[in-house]
Scaffold this active site. Structure first.
Site, PDB file in Angstrom:
ATOM      1  N   TRP A 192     -10.522  -2.369 -10.037  1.00  0.00           N
ATOM      2  CA  TRP A 192     -11.043  -2.190 -11.422  1.00  0.00           C
ATOM      3  C   TRP A 192     -11.709  -0.836 -11.183  1.00  0.00           C
ATOM      4  CZ3 TRP A 192      -8.879  -4.626 -14.979  1.00  0.00           C
ATOM      5  CH2 TRP A 192      -8.621  -6.060 -14.642  1.00  0.00           C
ATOM      6  N   TRP A 207       2.984   8.060  -1.710  1.00  0.00           N
ATOM      7  CA  TRP A 207       4.367   8.134  -2.036  1.00  0.00           C
ATOM      8  C   TRP A 207       4.705   9.116  -3.101  1.00  0.00           C
ATOM      9  CZ3 TRP A 207       7.930   7.179  -6.134  1.00  0.00           C
ATOM     10  CH2 TRP A 207       9.322   7.295  -5.611  1.00  0.00           C
ATOM     11  N   ASP A 222       0.723  -1.225  -0.102  1.00  0.00           N
ATOM     12  CA  ASP A 222      -0.029   0.003  -0.018  1.00  0.00           C
ATOM     13  C   ASP A 222       0.916   1.297   0.199  1.00  0.00           C
ATOM     14  OD1 ASP A 222      -2.364   1.453  -0.277  1.00  0.00           O
ATOM     15  OD2 ASP A 222      -2.852   1.296   2.029  1.00  0.00           O
ATOM     16  N   GLY A 223       0.415   2.164  -0.499  1.00  0.00           N
ATOM     17  CA  GLY A 223       0.986   3.528  -0.496  1.00  0.00           C
ATOM     18  C   GLY A 223       1.819   4.062  -1.571  1.00  0.00           C
ATOM     19  N   ASN A 224       1.546   3.330  -2.865  1.00  0.00           N
ATOM     20  CA  ASN A 224       2.272   3.795  -4.019  1.00  0.00           C
ATOM     21  C   ASN A 224       1.772   5.362  -4.436  1.00  0.00           C
ATOM     22  OD1 ASN A 224       3.484   1.376  -4.056  1.00  0.00           O
ATOM     23  ND2 ASN A 224       1.944   0.691  -6.061  1.00  0.00           N
ATOM     24  N   LEU A 232      11.675 -20.263  -4.066  1.00  0.00           N
ATOM     25  CA  LEU A 232      10.486 -19.390  -3.528  1.00  0.00           C
ATOM     26  C   LEU A 232       9.380 -19.556  -4.473  1.00  0.00           C
ATOM     27  CD1 LEU A 232       9.667 -17.230  -1.576  1.00  0.00           C
ATOM     28  CD2 LEU A 232      10.262 -15.534  -3.402  1.00  0.00           C
ATOM     29  N   SER A 240      -6.653  -5.711  -6.787  1.00  0.00           N
ATOM     30  CA  SER A 240      -7.832  -6.186  -6.046  1.00  0.00           C
ATOM     31  C   SER A 240      -9.074  -6.231  -6.924  1.00  0.00           C
ATOM     32  CB  SER A 240      -8.185  -5.635  -4.878  1.00  0.00           C
ATOM     33  OG  SER A 240      -8.548  -4.276  -4.994  1.00  0.00           O
ATOM     34  N   HIS A 281       3.381   3.744  -8.631  1.00  0.00           N
ATOM     35  CA  HIS A 281       3.433   2.368  -9.155  1.00  0.00           C
ATOM     36  C   HIS A 281       4.405   1.978  -9.598  1.00  0.00           C
ATOM     37  CE1 HIS A 281      -0.710   2.181  -7.791  1.00  0.00           C
ATOM     38  NE2 HIS A 281      -1.335   3.057  -8.948  1.00  0.00           N
ATOM     39  N   GLU A 302     -11.573  -4.807  -6.495  1.00  0.00           N
ATOM     40  CA  GLU A 302     -12.237  -3.281  -6.089  1.00  0.00           C
ATOM     41  C   GLU A 302     -11.401  -2.331  -7.063  1.00  0.00           C
ATOM     42  OE1 GLU A 302     -11.387  -5.530  -3.291  1.00  0.00           O
ATOM     43  OE2 GLU A 302     -13.517  -5.807  -2.744  1.00  0.00           O
TER      44      GLU A 302
HETATM   45  C1  FPP Z   1      -1.915   0.306  -3.554  1.00  0.00           C
HETATM   46  O1  FPP Z   1      -1.346   1.754  -3.584  1.00  0.00           O
HETATM   47  C2  FPP Z   1      -0.935  -0.405  -4.752  1.00  0.00           C
HETATM   48  C3  FPP Z   1      -1.833  -0.908  -5.845  1.00  0.00           C
HETATM   49  C4  FPP Z   1      -3.274  -0.967  -5.931  1.00  0.00           C
HETATM   50  C5  FPP Z   1      -1.164  -1.688  -6.881  1.00  0.00           C
HETATM   51  C6  FPP Z   1       0.265  -2.404  -6.253  1.00  0.00           C
HETATM   52  C7  FPP Z   1       0.871  -2.430  -7.658  1.00  0.00           C
HETATM   53  C8  FPP Z   1       2.436  -2.348  -7.497  1.00  0.00           C
HETATM   54  C9  FPP Z   1       3.352  -2.468  -6.516  1.00  0.00           C
HETATM   55  C10 FPP Z   1       3.324  -2.192  -8.856  1.00  0.00           C
HETATM   56  C11 FPP Z   1       2.909  -3.222  -9.790  1.00  0.00           C
HETATM   57  C12 FPP Z   1       2.831  -4.598  -9.477  1.00  0.00           C
HETATM   58  C13 FPP Z   1       3.533  -5.537  -9.998  1.00  0.00           C
HETATM   59  C14 FPP Z   1       3.475  -7.096  -9.648  1.00  0.00           C
HETATM   60  C15 FPP Z   1       3.886  -5.384 -11.591  1.00  0.00           C
HETATM   61  P1  FPP Z   1      -2.198   2.698  -3.694  1.00  0.00           P
HETATM   62  O2  FPP Z   1      -2.369   3.222  -5.105  1.00  0.00           O
HETATM   63  O3  FPP Z   1      -3.589   2.267  -3.238  1.00  0.00           O
HETATM   64  O4  FPP Z   1      -1.957   3.801  -2.773  1.00  0.00           O
HETATM   65  P2  FPP Z   1      -2.356   5.042  -1.923  1.00  0.00           P
HETATM   66  O5  FPP Z   1      -3.233   4.157  -0.875  1.00  0.00           O
HETATM   67  O6  FPP Z   1      -1.282   5.782  -1.347  1.00  0.00           O
HETATM   68  O7  FPP Z   1      -3.277   5.721  -2.936  1.00  0.00           O
END
Ligand code: FPP
Length: 257
Positions: free
Chosen positions: A68, A24, A19-21, A130, A64, A36, A66
């Site tokens: 979509w 960040w 979480d948190g992309n 793994l 997830s 991401h 959700e």
């Molecule tokens: C949550 O951050 C992250 C996601 C919904 C997607 C996770 C995807 C990746 C780490 C990159 C792609 C992965 C692969 C395996 C290629 P958020 O967008 O909900 O962050 P926020 O809560 O700060 O808005």
């Protein structure tokens, strides 16, 4: 922190809610999708480190059911990132003896991403290190309802007996029944919720919340989490007298209450 600062036993199966992309990236004045992109670097580093440490499985919540509902540009970008990731990482997965598996409503994925995914699964099928499981178009409730549908079909076909249903027989209908349940669940970015992730399988997992956002979660942060796991006392519903006050141990074969 050094990799030597934590001691056995390590968890056998670590699950991570990445979480948190978005946060960040926004905090740095960038668009959410840059978060991401940065998150992919953490996926690479954490997978490599888990393989090096000899963990059995790593399950990452990558998309997830959700998700979509997010803006279509973000969804398209994430699907493209997935496709590129799968294509680019194959060599490293092979080098690190990592096997890729995927769980979720995979038929929802765009054809291009699904094709790369199947190719990578096939190519890494015989790897013995793994198991990296990507949860894609995944929801814990949809997994359970998909399992119930499949079970109902078997009942109608006379291949399952509702009188004999128990936890083990139901588990057989989950997306990946062979992989043992996670014993450790990490969530980044400080949020303390499960967000519909592995609802069945996380029943006895130890929870760990890291304050840093996923793009900052690198191997030092993983070591810190593993050190915390090593300090946990897992009871599986027993009293302290019954379990001898032990610290962590494998959940295999334990019953719960
Ligand atoms: C949550 O951050 C992250 C996601 C919904 C997607 C996770 C995807 C990746 C780490 C990159 C792609 C992965 C692969 C395996 C290629 P958020 O967008 O909900 O962050 P926020 O809560 O700060 O808005």
């Amino acid at each position: 922190m050094q990799p030597t600062d934590f001691k056995d036993p390590l968890p056998q199966h670590v699950a991570i809610i990445m979480d948190g992309n978005g946060r960040w990236a926004t905090e740095r004045g960038m668009s959410r999708v840059r978060g991401h992109v940065a998150g992919v670097q953490s996926v690479r580093e954490i997978t490599t480190e888990c393989a090096r440490l000899g963990l059995g499985s790593l399950t990452l919540y990558a998309f997830s059911v959700e998700n979509w509902k997010r803006p279509s540009t973000e969804v398209r970008y994430l699907m493209r990132l997935l496709r590129v990731f799968l294509r680019r990482e194959r060599k490293t997965l092979m080098k690190n003896n990592v096997r890729l598996r995927c769980i979720g409503r995979l038929h929802d994925l765009p054809a291009g991403a699904l094709k790369e995914l199947r190719r990578t699964e096939e190519m890494t099928r015989k790897n013995t290190g793994l198991v990296l499981r990507l949860a894609l178009s995944y929801g814990g409730r949809s997994e359970i309802s998909d399992a119930m549908q499949a079970y109902g079909r078997d009942v109608l076909a006379g291949q399952a007996d509702p009188e004999k249903v128990d936890e083990e027989s139901l588990r057989a209908y989950l997306y990946d029944p062979e992989t043992p349940d996670p014993d450790f669940i990490i969530r980044t970015a400080g949020e303390m919720r499960l967000s519909n992730f592995l609802l069945w399988q996380l029943s006895y997992a130890e929870l760990y919340v890291a304050d840093v956002c996923w793009p900052e979660f690198k191997k030092q942060a993983l070591w810190k989490a593993l050190a915390a796991f090593g300090e946990r006392h897992r009871k599986f519903g027993l009293s302290p007298e019954q379990d001898g006050g032990r610290k962590v141990s494998s959940s295999a074969g334990k019953t719960s209450s």
